[in-house]
Scaffold this active site. Structure first.
Site, PDB file in Angstrom:
ATOM      1  N   TRP A   1       7.330   7.613 -11.901  1.00 57.44           N
ATOM      2  CA  TRP A   1       8.134   8.126 -10.798  1.00 57.44           C
ATOM      3  C   TRP A   1       9.590   8.288 -11.219  1.00 57.44           C
ATOM      4  CZ3 TRP A   1       8.308  11.470  -7.525  1.00 57.44           C
ATOM      5  CH2 TRP A   1       8.906  11.407  -6.253  1.00 57.44           C
TER       6      TRP A   1
ATOM      7  N   LYS B   1       8.668   1.102  -3.845  1.00 60.07           N
ATOM      8  CA  LYS B   1       7.851   0.811  -2.673  1.00 60.07           C
ATOM      9  C   LYS B   1       7.290  -0.599  -2.772  1.00 60.07           C
ATOM     10  CE  LYS B   1       6.807   5.655  -1.792  1.00 60.07           C
ATOM     11  NZ  LYS B   1       5.851   6.755  -1.983  1.00 60.07           N
TER      12      LYS B   1
ATOM     13  N   GLY C   1       8.114   8.705   0.394  1.00 58.18           N
ATOM     14  CA  GLY C   1       7.274   9.712   1.029  1.00 58.18           C
ATOM     15  C   GLY C   1       5.964   9.861   0.285  1.00 58.18           C
TER      16      GLY C   1
ATOM     17  N   ALA D   1       3.493  10.785  -8.345  1.00 55.97           N
ATOM     18  CA  ALA D   1       4.444  11.249  -9.363  1.00 55.97           C
ATOM     19  C   ALA D   1       3.918  12.438 -10.157  1.00 55.97           C
ATOM     20  CB  ALA D   1       4.787  10.089 -10.302  1.00 55.97           C
TER      21      ALA D   1
ATOM     22  N   LYS E   1       2.041   0.239   3.021  1.00 56.35           N
ATOM     23  CA  LYS E   1       0.935   1.167   2.786  1.00 56.35           C
ATOM     24  C   LYS E   1       0.166   0.804   1.509  1.00 56.35           C
ATOM     25  CE  LYS E   1       2.362   4.142  -0.609  1.00 56.35           C
ATOM     26  NZ  LYS E   1       3.208   3.247  -1.386  1.00 56.35           N
TER      27      LYS E   1
ATOM     28  N   ASP F   1       2.786   9.165   3.577  1.00 48.76           N
ATOM     29  CA  ASP F   1       2.617   8.376   2.362  1.00 48.76           C
ATOM     30  C   ASP F   1       1.274   7.642   2.375  1.00 48.76           C
ATOM     31  OD1 ASP F   1       3.166   7.152  -0.022  1.00 48.76           O
ATOM     32  OD2 ASP F   1       4.559   5.696   0.810  1.00 48.76           O
TER      33      ASP F   1
ATOM     34  N   THR G   1      -1.365   8.031  -0.649  1.00 52.48           N
ATOM     35  CA  THR G   1      -1.622   6.851  -1.477  1.00 52.48           C
ATOM     36  C   THR G   1      -3.034   6.320  -1.284  1.00 52.48           C
ATOM     37  OG1 THR G   1       0.666   6.257  -1.143  1.00 52.48           O
ATOM     38  CG2 THR G   1      -0.745   4.588  -2.109  1.00 52.48           C
TER      39      THR G   1
ATOM     40  N   SER H   1      -3.413   6.737  -7.290  1.00 52.62           N
ATOM     41  CA  SER H   1      -2.647   5.584  -6.809  1.00 52.62           C
ATOM     42  C   SER H   1      -3.170   4.295  -7.443  1.00 52.62           C
ATOM     43  CB  SER H   1      -2.730   5.514  -5.283  1.00 52.62           C
ATOM     44  OG  SER H   1      -2.670   4.182  -4.837  1.00 52.62           O
TER      45      SER H   1
ATOM     46  N   ASN I   1      -2.720   1.197  -6.490  1.00 56.43           N
ATOM     47  CA  ASN I   1      -3.255   0.222  -5.543  1.00 56.43           C
ATOM     48  C   ASN I   1      -4.660   0.598  -5.090  1.00 56.43           C
ATOM     49  OD1 ASN I   1      -0.882  -1.655  -5.138  1.00 56.43           O
ATOM     50  ND2 ASN I   1       0.057   0.348  -4.809  1.00 56.43           N
TER      51      ASN I   1
ATOM     52  N   GLU J   1       1.969  -2.792  -6.771  1.00 55.81           N
ATOM     53  CA  GLU J   1       2.811  -3.604  -5.881  1.00 55.81           C
ATOM     54  C   GLU J   1       2.008  -4.241  -4.745  1.00 55.81           C
ATOM     55  OE1 GLU J   1       6.197  -4.126  -5.799  1.00 55.81           O
ATOM     56  OE2 GLU J   1       7.113  -2.570  -7.050  1.00 55.81           O
TER      57      GLU J   1
END
Lengths: 337, 337
Positions: B20, B115, B143, B147, B198, B251, B255, B261, B263, B288
């Site tokens: 990112w 984030k 948002g 990336a 999120k 988002d 995500t 993503s 996560n 994260e």
């Protein structure tokens, strides 16, 4: 005061033999005694009763023994029913309600599951039903409910909205299973507009997917789309917070992402260069979004409600604009919140 | 009053050489004069300057000639910069801010794109930066921005939130292109919590996808998930309406649906029976959501904020609960709005 076992012993009419009507008939059969399933076509009724499947719309799903299909309304309403589940396309809603009104005694609970509005008048389905049926206790069932997935028993949930708590209670009693949750809601206007307007965005989403972009672009479209359908719905008397829920964002997500959605497929085929008339003619079931786009954008333009994505879909449908043009317009317009 | 060409002639530091950070460096290079790109590793810096690509994180994307990578902070801040774009994982945020504070003169605009929150303290990144840096004009960029998709130039948009209009203006001036739109926002708290929370739902979404359900189930999870992160964020001082926008629902959508993503991939691998420690060890970049889930659920439980999905993810991560158990819990709990 409704007795505890009232709904387990109830008779329920399901009006409309499409995929969603069929899935709802099967759901409700788990919680009531007798499901009278009104379908338009005599052959279809006979086949459903003989094969315990609806070959045309949900061929892979076995139907409950409690479901009996009819084409004659006097058979459906014989001796009265406790609830009517209304699953017809919006285009035939008023005409069919005029016919059915003679069979209604006013004591029934009526729950409709139509995601569309009346072309021209912009009336919501509960408004039409209230005008045509001698029955006050009306509500709407709406949510992220692709019929095939619900029918297969995949985990899902929906919203039952009504001004009457007894309608919400009936919806919960009739439809709940351990794979299908029901959330009650009082914002009927917001729920009905959410269900109708998301079909416009489903066309846009399908069209965009024709360009093969990823999730950022779709998230942008759906989020800004949600902002404009909130703007419209609040102008019509709905509540913003409803759109954070299952009937708003939830339904938007399911309808705008899945090729199972008819409106999504319309958009995808528009992006591939087909003409709207040819697409609609070739489809077995109704894509409500095309007529909704026309009615809503004409109304919004006259009242200066800003709906750039709806406007883009309108030009896509009516003027043969390309998806690239639509997207370029949206990406380069000035920011207005 | 900022002159018209101020940002076109500006110097911008980008702190953090992940995917990112790299995509943001490339975006900002279109609207400023000089991008100083701080990365941790000397080899990485040399390779970026020599090959004009970031082989480790965005190998397929050619980087602007305006970008110069450094590992020494005194080179990054030499002669001062006009803006600092902060793209570090939350876990190193405070330590790095302590180091960087000596290079900051207080006139810069600082925009972070992290984030996540501080483990244990639950402080948001703007709070940490305000505590550690001698600079008031801080904001957040957040948002639906995978990336790789932004870097490829796919149409996308983001939110810049700050209490200072000049920070929002700077964000718009620095990042806008005809493929990337910037929406200004004043609800910093809501935007930061949306971005952090999120990630919890992305884990849940990936886990659920491991069970191969369709869109109804995902829409249910994301919508009820949104309801609970709104509940938490409003308790922390954020605004509900922020979650209807790009930094909230937008988002969440991007995500929680994309295997791009991190996560989401954690959740998917949990559903396939891998252990959380093994998954995290094997990943190149930070997910994260795992730490966020722990911090947030411990906090919410103590304060009786109802977050059943977050609780489910917590048990998935910490207690080795199965996804089936999580889903069963969620489907059979009593309805509480």
């Amino acid at each position: 005061m409704i007795e505890k076992d009232f709904w387990h012993n109830s008779k329920v009419a399901v009006i409309g033999g499409g995929a969603w009507g069929t899935a709802l008939a099967n759901l409700v059969s788990k919680n009531c005694l007798d499901v009278r399933f009104w379908v338009r076509n005599e052959d279809q009724a006979r086949a459903i009763n003989a094969t315990r499947t609806n070959q045309q719309y949900l061929p892979e799903i076995p139907l409950s023994e409690k479901i009996h299909a009819f084409t004659q309304l006097d058979r459906v309403f014989e001796g009265g029913v406790n609830a009517v589940i209304w699953a017809l396309p919006s285009s035939v809603c008023r005409a069919q309600a005029k016919i059915i009104s003679q069979y209604i005694n006013g004591e029934e609970i009526i729950l409709h599951a139509t995601k569309g509005i009346e072309h021209g008048t912009l009336k919501r389905v509960t408004e039409i039903l209230r005008e045509e049926l001698p029955c006050p206790r009306i509500g709407v069932l709406s949510g992220p409910n692709l019929a095939h997935e619900v029918a297969k028993g995949e985990p899902a949930a929906t919203v039952v909205a009504s001004a009457f708590q007894e309608v919400i209670d009936a919806g919960q009693a009739l439809f709940v299973t351990d794979r299908f949750r029901i959330y009650g809601e009082t914002d009927v206007i917001g729920v009905e507009w959410a269900g109708a307007l998301k079909n416009v965005l489903a066309i846009a989403s399908g069209a965009l997917d024709g360009l093969k972009y990823g999730w950022n672009t779709r998230a942008l479209l759906l989020t800004r789309g949600l902002a404009e359908i909130v703007r419209f719905s609040v102008a019509m008397g709905g509540r913003e917070s409803t759109f954070l829920g299952l009937a708003g964002m939830g339904d938007l997500l399911a309808t705008c992402s899945s090729p199972l959605s008819r409106n999504y497929r319309v958009g995808l085929r528009l992006a591939q260069g087909e003409k709207v008339d040819a697409i609609l003619t070739s489809m077995e079931s109704v894509a409500e979004g095309v007529r909704t786009t026309e009615s809503v954008w004409e109304f919004a333009r006259a009242r200066k409600i800003e709906m750039p994505i709806t406007e883009g879909v309108y030009h896509l449908i009516k003027d043969g604009a390309s998806v690239q043009e639509m997207l370029h317009q949206l990406m380069t317009r000035p920011n207005v919140e």
